[in-house]
Design a protein around this motif. Structure first.
Motif, PDB file in Angstrom:
ATOM      1  N   ILE A 131       3.101   8.835   3.470  1.00  0.00           N
ATOM      2  CA  ILE A 131       4.457   9.327   3.247  1.00  0.00           C
ATOM      3  C   ILE A 131       4.952  10.134   4.441  1.00  0.00           C
ATOM      4  O   ILE A 131       5.994   9.829   5.047  1.00  0.00           O
ATOM      5  N   HIS A 132       4.202  11.173   4.796  1.00  0.00           N
ATOM      6  CA  HIS A 132       4.741  12.166   5.739  1.00  0.00           C
ATOM      7  C   HIS A 132       4.530  11.797   7.202  1.00  0.00           C
ATOM      8  O   HIS A 132       5.358  12.151   8.058  1.00  0.00           O
ATOM      9  N   THR A 136       8.056   8.717   6.614  1.00  0.00           N
ATOM     10  CA  THR A 136       9.120   9.673   6.913  1.00  0.00           C
ATOM     11  C   THR A 136       9.630   9.515   8.338  1.00  0.00           C
ATOM     12  O   THR A 136      10.825   9.646   8.615  1.00  0.00           O
ATOM     13  N   GLN A 137       8.709   9.195   9.256  1.00  0.00           N
ATOM     14  CA  GLN A 137       9.099   9.022  10.658  1.00  0.00           C
ATOM     15  C   GLN A 137       9.493   7.581  10.978  1.00  0.00           C
ATOM     16  O   GLN A 137       9.871   7.294  12.115  1.00  0.00           O
ATOM     17  N   ASP A 138       9.390   6.702   9.979  1.00  0.00           N
ATOM     18  CA  ASP A 138       9.765   5.299  10.139  1.00  0.00           C
ATOM     19  C   ASP A 138       9.053   4.665  11.326  1.00  0.00           C
ATOM     20  O   ASP A 138       9.667   4.058  12.208  1.00  0.00           O
TER      21      ASP A 138
END
Length: 360
Positions: A131-132, A136-138
């Motif tokens: 996730i993070h 989140t940063q794609d």
């Protein structure tokens, strides 16, 4: 082990990680004159892990950006040859799946294309990093989700039946599964071309003896229609496609014509196709070797709900119940939990009215 082991060192030492039961010797074949004849052996299809490993090597040969990461499962994930041929591009981080994903994210920020090979059940340990650090940063990364689905005698802690639900809820993530071993390499090639996190899940064990030819290229959110029928649509994810095809053949005997779809994507869905089938058939059966809660069938239901179709379209989902699956062979467990050809046929017949449809 928190440090990375680079190259083939870990693969060489990883010999007796898992031990299988001894195989019984084959029965002797005796000729007409009493001589013992050599057994006629049909080559077994390759395992999905071996198909993945071979594809990873081919992709790395074509693209110097490709690197491979595993968490103490070099040989079991099929990456031994990759480690031998590209030792400077192979990383074993030990039993540290969180680090594998986070490390891959770091490499992706520097322009590399990581193939992160982790068993489905062990990927659960790294959900926070997925996730993070990645979604989140794609970042462009391929999660190679091995042992997706039931794994048999490895037991309750190893069943790979939650990864679809864990991954498809995330933005910037695609989730794919091949119908057979022939579809796995092009799916991996497609995944490496994407600029976001792409998860390709595949089962334990060997592929099919006689898989369907691969024709239709992998396109984002596009399913493959394998059979046309007007009464019910069976949407299957992964190798369950072949159960759906067998069920459709049985349904023919009852005058029920089924469309069979190889979904390919659990996210993004082929929304256009599914909505067209819902409008035409009004009856949909989904099939997956995964927990029903949050799985592929749930995604289809959500799509129908978003378009206000849940009252007009009958849907039946075939998959695993809200229960931790214990020990047993995959065939035993699938039969126990009703994920079979017979269950697909029964679900289709029920939503078609549990009766034979009389042809005009």
């Amino acid at each position: 082990i928190s440090a990375c082991l680079v190259g083939s060192e870990m693969c060489i030492r990883d010999r007796y990680h898992g031990i299988s039961a001894a195989k019984k010797p084959a029965a002797q074949i005796v000729g007409p004159d009493g001589e013992v004849l050599p057994p006629v052996l049909k080559p077994a299809p390759p395992s999905y892990s071996n198909v993945f490993g071979k594809a990873a090597v081919e992709l790395a040969r074509k693209d110097p950006r490709v690197v491979a990461i595993t968490a103490a499962m070099c040989d079991n994930t099929g990456l031994t040859q990759f480690a031998i041929e590209f030792p400077e591009r192979f990383f074993d981080v030990g039993i540290a799946e969180q680090h594998a994903v986070c490390f891959g994210a770091g490499l992706a920020t520097k322009g590399l294309r990581p193939l992160v090979a982790i068993y489905s059940t062990f990927l659960q340990r790294a959900v926070d990093q997925v996730i993070h650090d990645v979604a989140t940063q794609d970042l462009p990364m391929v999660l190679c989700v091995d042992r997706a689905g039931l794994v048999g005698d490895d037991g309750i802690g190893f069943q790979g039946v939650f990864d679809i639900g864990l991954l498809r809820m995330l933005p910037n993530v695609s989730v794919l599964m091949p119908r057979d071993q022939l579809e796995l390499p092009p799916m991996l090639e497609y995944a490496l071309q994407q600029d976001h996190l792409t998860a390709v899940r595949y089962p334990r064990g060997v592929g099919l003896d006689d898989p369907l030819p691969f024709h239709q290229p992998i396109e984002t959110g596009k399913a493959e229609v394998l059979r046309h029928g007007e009464h019910v649509a069976i949407l299957a994810f992964g190798p369950a496609v072949y159960w759906a095809l067998e069920a459709a053949a049985r349904l023919d005997e009852h005058g029920i014509q089924a469309t069979v779809v190889n979904a390919r994507f659990a996210k993004p869905l082929d929304e256009k196709l599914i909505l067209e089938l819902a409008a035409r058939c009004g009856r949909i059966v989904t099939v997956e070797e995964h927990a029903l809660a949050g799985g592929f069938g749930s995604a289809v239901l959500e799509l129908l709900a978003d378009h206000g179709l849940t009252s007009s379209v009958k849907v039946s989902r075939v998959g695993l119940p809200d229960h931790f699956v214990e020990h047993g062979s995959p065939s035993q467990l699938l039969a126990r939990y009703g994920v079979t050809v017979e269950a697909i046929e029964a679900a289709a017949r029920q939503i078609c009215g549990e009766r034979t449809i009389v042809q005009p």
